[in-house]
Structure formats: C-alpha cells, structure tokens
Design a protein around this motif. Structure first.
Motif, short mmCIF file in Angstrom:
data_model
loop_
_atom_site.label_atom_id
_atom_site.label_comp_id
_atom_site.label_asym_id
_atom_site.label_seq_id
_atom_site.Cartn_x
_atom_site.Cartn_y
_atom_site.Cartn_z
N ARG A 1 11.14 4.02 2.81
CA ARG A 1 10.09 5.03 2.67
C ARG A 1 10.19 6.09 3.76
N HIS B 1 13.29 5.60 -11.74
CA HIS B 1 13.37 5.87 -10.30
C HIS B 1 14.82 6.14 -9.88
N TRP C 1 6.41 4.69 -5.87
CA TRP C 1 5.20 3.88 -5.76
C TRP C 1 4.74 3.38 -7.13
N TYR C 2 4.90 4.21 -8.15
CA TYR C 2 4.55 3.79 -9.51
C TYR C 2 5.37 2.58 -9.92
N VAL D 1 6.76 0.33 -7.70
CA VAL D 1 6.35 -0.80 -6.87
C VAL D 1 5.02 -1.37 -7.36
N ALA D 2 4.11 -0.50 -7.77
CA ALA D 2 2.79 -0.96 -8.22
C ALA D 2 2.89 -1.88 -9.42
N GLU E 1 12.01 -2.05 3.53
CA GLU E 1 11.15 -1.18 2.73
C GLU E 1 10.57 -0.05 3.58
N GLU F 1 0.84 -1.19 0.00
CA GLU F 1 0.00 0.00 0.00
C GLU F 1 0.88 1.24 0.00
N TRP F 2 0.31 2.34 -0.51
CA TRP F 2 1.01 3.61 -0.49
C TRP F 2 0.21 4.59 0.36
N GLN F 3 0.74 4.87 1.55
CA GLN F 3 0.09 5.78 2.48
C GLN F 3 1.13 6.81 2.94
N PRO F 4 1.23 7.94 2.24
CA PRO F 4 2.29 8.91 2.53
C PRO F 4 2.31 9.40 3.97
N ALA G 1 6.48 9.67 -5.72
CA ALA G 1 5.40 9.14 -6.56
C ALA G 1 5.94 8.12 -7.56
#
Length: 213
Positions: free
Chosen positions: A75, A142, A121-122, A124-125, A71, A23-26, A118
C-alpha cells in the motif's frame, strides 16, 4: 515503480498477506505501528477477520508482523507512485511544459492510478466478510488494471521519445509545409525543374523569345 508494484503485489498474494490489514485509510494508514500498543490494536482487529478465524488461528504477534509488513509495503508503494507522478505533473503543467492532449492523457493515467487503489481495497474487502479469499473476478480486475496502467505509461514514454514511429499521422502533419509556405516556394520549385534553354511560359516568356530572335 509500476513494474515493482506488480512484483510486490505478486509477493503479497503468494504470502497470503493481503488480508492482514483489515482497514482502508488512504492518509492515516501511511503511518506504520510505532508502539507495542499499536501492534496489539492491529493484531486484535486481524483476529476478528475470517482469515484468522479459519486459517491462521493460533498465530502469534510475531507471525502477524511478517504478513503485515508485506501488505503495508504494498500500500505504501502505491502512495509513493501517486506522489512521484502527481508532483512533477503539476509542476510541468504550471510551467507550461505539459499541455493540450498530453496533459489530458497524463491526467487520465493518474486517474487510473487512483482507481487502482480503490479497486485494491474493493478486492481486499471481498475477503473480509465470510470466506478468507478474495473474489477472483476482483483480483483479475485489479491485476488487469495494473497492467493497463503500465502499458499506457510505456506507450506514452515511447511516443514522446519516438513521435514519428508512435504518432505517424502527427509527425507527417508536422513535417509537411504550411499552405502559405507551399505557395511561396511552389514557383521556385517549378523554375528549378525547368530545363536550361527551355522557353518561359506566359507573356514574359514570349517577350524573351522575341527578343532573342
């Protein structure tokens, strides 16, 4: 901090830890798991990912924690870089210590830092859909963006420390006298270059020559 970020990112890549957080939760994501229930919830989400299904099937919670922390640190370090950059920048901007072109350059570097998050996350997705591998193109983008940010920070630091070397045009402009100053001192310079005993030019010079005769 940016160089350390590149190193941490490399370790995360080599340990195959980058897909452990799905998940991406800044904001909320800055808080680590604080209870066993939190760990179980995160582990259950990871068990649904392609990496667990195709590569790490049979992984236990203790093994998941090992890849999770790399990880998470990756982040978290990115968030710390943003805070360490933004707060002093806003302070000096408010006090007038940073303005003009320098302020715009620093704001641009900060924007690139946000874009880097951003892009991370792009990347990782791309590894959370079908294959447990991130897109090599997004990975290169990246890494390239990280190196660009590091190079821009280094260039800006050197430009502030040695402006004459890194901004020769600006330094030359700053070192040259203003037109009014040059006009004010031009006459004195010409007089200082006149040889002793040489006649002065103009009407005043002719009068002095006649008086001497």
């Amino acid at each position: 901090m940016v160089f350390a970020m590149v190193v941490i990112g490399g370790i995360t890549r080599l340990t195959e830890s980058g897909l452990s957080i799905v998940e991406w939760q800044p904001l909320v994501g800055a808080i680590p798991p604080l209870s066993e229930a939190d760990w179980q919830a995160l582990f259950q989400k990871y068990r649904l990912s392609p990496q667990f299904q195709q590569v790490n099937r049979g992984m236990e919670l203790v093994e998941f924690k090992a890849i999770f922390w790399w990880e998470y640190i990756h982040r978290l370090w990115g968030r710390l870089i943003g805070v360490a950059f933004l707060l002093p920048f806003l302070w000096f901007l408010w006090r007038g210590g940073v303005k003009g072109a320098l302020a715009w350059r620093l704001a641009g570097i900060f924007a690139l830092g946000g874009l880097q998050g951003a892009m991370g996350w792009y990347m990782v997705a791309s590894g959370l859909v079908d294959r447990p591998e991130v897109s090599q193109y997004r990975l290169v983008a990246h890494l390239g963006l990280a190196l660009l940010i590091y190079a821009l920070l280094l260039w800006q630091a050197m430009a502030l420390r040695h402006p004459a070397k890194w901004h020769p045009a600006s330094a030359a402009t700053a070192g040259s006298p203003e037109p009014s100053q040059a006009a004010a001192t031009g006459g004195n310079d010409r007089q200082s270059r006149r040889q002793p005993g040489a006649p002065l030019g103009g009407v005043r010079g002719q009068r002095e020559v006649w008086a001497a005769d």
